[in-house]
Write an enzyme that holds these catalytic residues in place. Structure first.
Site, PDB file in Angstrom:
ATOM      1  N   LYS A 113      35.118  45.502  44.481  1.00 16.18           N
ATOM      2  CA  LYS A 113      35.563  46.133  43.303  1.00 16.18           C
ATOM      3  C   LYS A 113      34.732  46.999  41.799  1.00 16.18           C
ATOM      4  CE  LYS A 113      38.435  43.620  39.664  1.00 16.18           C
ATOM      5  NZ  LYS A 113      39.080  42.462  38.689  1.00 16.18           N
ATOM      6  N   SER A 188      43.925  41.906  38.234  1.00 12.85           N
ATOM      7  CA  SER A 188      43.373  43.260  38.276  1.00 12.85           C
ATOM      8  C   SER A 188      42.973  43.531  39.382  1.00 12.85           C
ATOM      9  CB  SER A 188      42.272  43.406  36.877  1.00 12.85           C
ATOM     10  OG  SER A 188      41.347  42.455  37.206  1.00 12.85           O
ATOM     11  N   SER A 212      42.532  36.850  38.175  1.00 11.07           N
ATOM     12  CA  SER A 212      42.446  38.418  38.289  1.00 11.07           C
ATOM     13  C   SER A 212      42.128  38.244  39.487  1.00 11.07           C
ATOM     14  CB  SER A 212      41.672  39.267  37.859  1.00 11.07           C
ATOM     15  OG  SER A 212      42.282  39.713  36.340  1.00 11.07           O
TER      16      SER A 212
END
Lengths: 562, 101
Positions: A113, A188, A212
């Site tokens: 990420k 997310s 997330s």
């Protein structure tokens, strides 16, 4: 993907529709699991370079339609792969360390990420305010992955500063869900989830502050684990809410998630909140045999919290979760209904605590030592206002406003202190379940399947409700895992398992057991329904879809540029 | 609980050092009040005798020996600086230009 006599016929894995990635006959390397790759790498039947090439090709070809990746660093990836191949060859040599001494991730492609620092690379956290920032050091997670020999292919898309449940709040355009390109992948960590679901990497790293990792894993039909708070060092990870943030793996099965968790876990002197709790090596040895894996369910006590099966939940989601629980019961688990009476207070509590911590953490983005800076006014206050007003996107500004208000003079007791007290009650609900001797709590991960892009982006409260089933777990600091439990209307449903602190191994064994008892389910053989469309260069990008959708629609405010 | 006026929103934006345009302020006023409405559920809980929870693991006072350890090189630390002068960050002046204050 179940058991497919993998020990004997490694290359005969499921093929993508229309020939799958690269049209690669029987040797589609992108369909391999980490535990399969590790074996083939050790015997020398496949090279890390070949794995990297195959995955880079898939990611490069399909990213236009998915926007799962913000960066694909081919040159760096191939150099890492060659280094892993040298390590593997060295260990195989007579007098070498032996392949057993290598971590199973050695030579395996991974995605990170884009809030994980990799020295010399970008770490935008999905924000314009960090555009151009170059990380001056490796995060501890990065360093541990390098130590294991993992091959970092690139950085994945995310909601800005990890604030969001759809990846639509990225400053670099939304990510599409490979099951339906008009829908969100969740967030997310939506880029990390989509990249794993699309076979661009077998595993990726995400972060989870209120869901997330688990929610996008659920919406993309993969496995996602949020470890116990303190299990994984957060050094070098862009902070959102420091009492809630935790790093964890996304994967296509429980065994792979366990392997990645093993590589990154453990005490780190650079993060005082990382706990000195031993990391069990059994994470590397989840059972390969379905019979052995399923036997773990016998006599396990699983709690079904009644508050998680109420209004707002799609009937298809509730049905899949209840079927999953019934299947585990049939395999020997003992199911009992329990109450987590403060569940309804979770959303409000979270949306005070997380923004409050965020408003404090994000005060550092002032345009002084790094990041975007607007120094045109000549007045320092005006410079701050311009830098932050321009650099942050609408959702981040909303949360900074909420947090600043909740912490401001006269409101601290009514909001922040109140929320911290309710957090005590929420945690106590979970503690009572462990005290009663339960092994895990079973619940839905997300109240709905993947929703259409644009459906919630203008309604913050609707977006926040996406995480109603996951955020209490963060507030209690517990490990939680989302695992695929079938489809509803053709879209993936996730089953969430929550455990007592530090019980990741138990959660993963349960997850592996559930995989074993559903290994023959027809939905296990399905690949994401619209993945084949991403091979077509004329398929619109998520940004093009977004532009088409909002064409002619009224402007949504000056802060809403994508 | 509370209701945020437009002036309140502007005040909080200033506290947060966020420069917001007219349209953003108007939108935020509505959205923040809608979110604050969700918070009212908390007032129904009696928490007078409940201690607050700031974090969830039983760790306290994690200390290390006070010895110098390798850290970022100066050039690495300054590499992202919007403005640099020698080994220093150039920061906006926060005191008056006349040397007073």
């Amino acid at each position: 993907m179940g058991e497919r006599d993998e020990e004997d016929r490694p290359f005969e894995t499921t093929q993508g529709r229309d020939g799958g990635a690269g049209g690669g006959a029987l040797t589609d390397l992108t369909r391999l699991h980490v535990h399969e790759m590790a074996r083939l790498l050790r015997t020398g039947e496949v090279s890390s370079r070949a794995l990297a090439e195959a995955h880079l090709a898939a990611a490069g070809r399909q990213n236009h339609a998915l926007n799962a990746w913000l960066v694909i660093d081919r040159k760096s990836a191939l150099a890492q792969a060659d280094a892993a191949d040298r390590r593997l060859a060295e260990s195989r040599r007579p007098g070498g360390s032996g392949v057993a001494a290598l971590h199973p991730l050695c030579g395996v492609p991974v995605g990170l990420k884009d809030l994980v620092s990799v020295k010399g690379g970008q770490a935008t956290a999905g924000s314009k305010i960090l555009k151009g920032y170059v990380a001056p050091f490796d995060s501890t997670v990065t360093a541990r992955l390098r130590q294991a020999g993992a091959v970092i292919l690139g950085k994945t898309n995310m909601d800005e500063f990890a604030m969001g449940s759809s990846t639509e709040h990225s400053a670099y355009g939304p990510t599409a869900n490979p099951w339906d390109l008009t829908r969100v992948p969740g967030g997310s960590s939506g880029g990390s989830a989509a990249a794993v679901a699309a076979f661009h990497v077998p595993v990726s790293i995400g972060t989870d502050t209120g869901g997330s990792i688990r929610q996008p894993a659920s919406l993309c039909g993969i496995v996602g684990l949020k470890p116990t708070y303190g299990r994984v060092s957060r050094y070098g990870i862009v902070a959102f809410a420091s009492s809630l943030d935790q790093i964890g793996p996304l994967a296509r099965d429980a065994r792979d998630a366990a392997i990645l968790l093993h590589a990154v876990s453990g005490r780190d002197d650079r993060d005082a909140t990382s706990a000195p709790v031993p990391v069990p090596d059994e994470l590397l040895d989840l059972p390969a045999s379905d019979d052995e894996a399923a036997s773990y369910l016998k006599g396990r006590r699983l709690a079904l919290p009644r508050e998680y099966f109420v209004d707002g939940m799609e009937p298809g989601v509730a049905a899949r979760v209840r079927e999953a629980v019934a299947a585990m019961e049939a395999a020997g688990a003992i199911i009992e209904e329990v109450s987590l009476p403060h569940t309804d207070y979770g959303l409000a509590t979270y949306y005070i605590i997380a923004p409050a911590e965020a408003s404090s953490n994000l005060a550092r983005y002032d345009g002084v030592v790094y990041g975007f800076a607007d120094r045109s006014s000549g007045d320092y206050i005006a410079d701050y206002l311009c830098t932050r007003g321009t650099g942050f996107g609408p959702e981040v500004k909303r949360r900074i406003m909420l947090g600043t208000y909740a912490l401001s003079a006269g409101y601290y007791d009514a909001y922040y202190l109140k929320a911290q007290k309710v957090r005590t009650l929420i945690k106590a609900d979970f503690d009572a379940v462990w005290a009663a001797g339960f092994d895990a709590i079973c619940a839905p991960t997300s109240p709905t399947v993947a929703f259409p892009m644009g459906a919630r982006v203008e309604d913050p409260v609707a977006m926040y409700l996406s995480d109603a089933c996951t955020l209490p777990v963060n507030m209690a600091g517990l490990p939680g895992i989302s695992i695929p439990a079938g489809l509803s209307d053709g879209l993936p449903v996730g089953l969430q398992l929550v455990g007592a602190p530090w019980r990741e191994l138990g959660m993963l064994r349960l997850a592996r057991a559930y995989e074993a008892i559903t290994a023959r389910a027809t939905w296990r053989d399905l690949e994401p329904a619209e993945l084949h469309l991403t091979d077509d260069p004329t398929t619109p990008s998520p940004l093009e879809r977004q532009a088409r959708r909002t064409q002619g629609a009224p402007a949504t405010g000056s802060g809403d540029q994508p | 609980m509370a209701n945020l006026s437009r002036a309140d929103v502007e005040h909080v934006a200033h506290l947060a050092r966020l420069g917001l345009g007219e349209a953003e302020l108007a939108r935020l006023e509505g959205q923040l009040n809608h979110i604050l409405d969700q918070y009212t559920i908390l007032t129904t809980l009696d928490t007078e005798h409940i201690p607050p929870t700031a974090q969830t693991i039983a760790l306290a006072n994690i200390l290390r020996d006070d010895v110098v350890q390798p850290s970022l090189a100066v050039d690495d630390a300054l590499a992202n600086a919007p403005e640099r002068s020698g080994d220093h960050f150039v920061v906006p002046a926060i005191l008056g230009g006349d040397g007073g204050a």
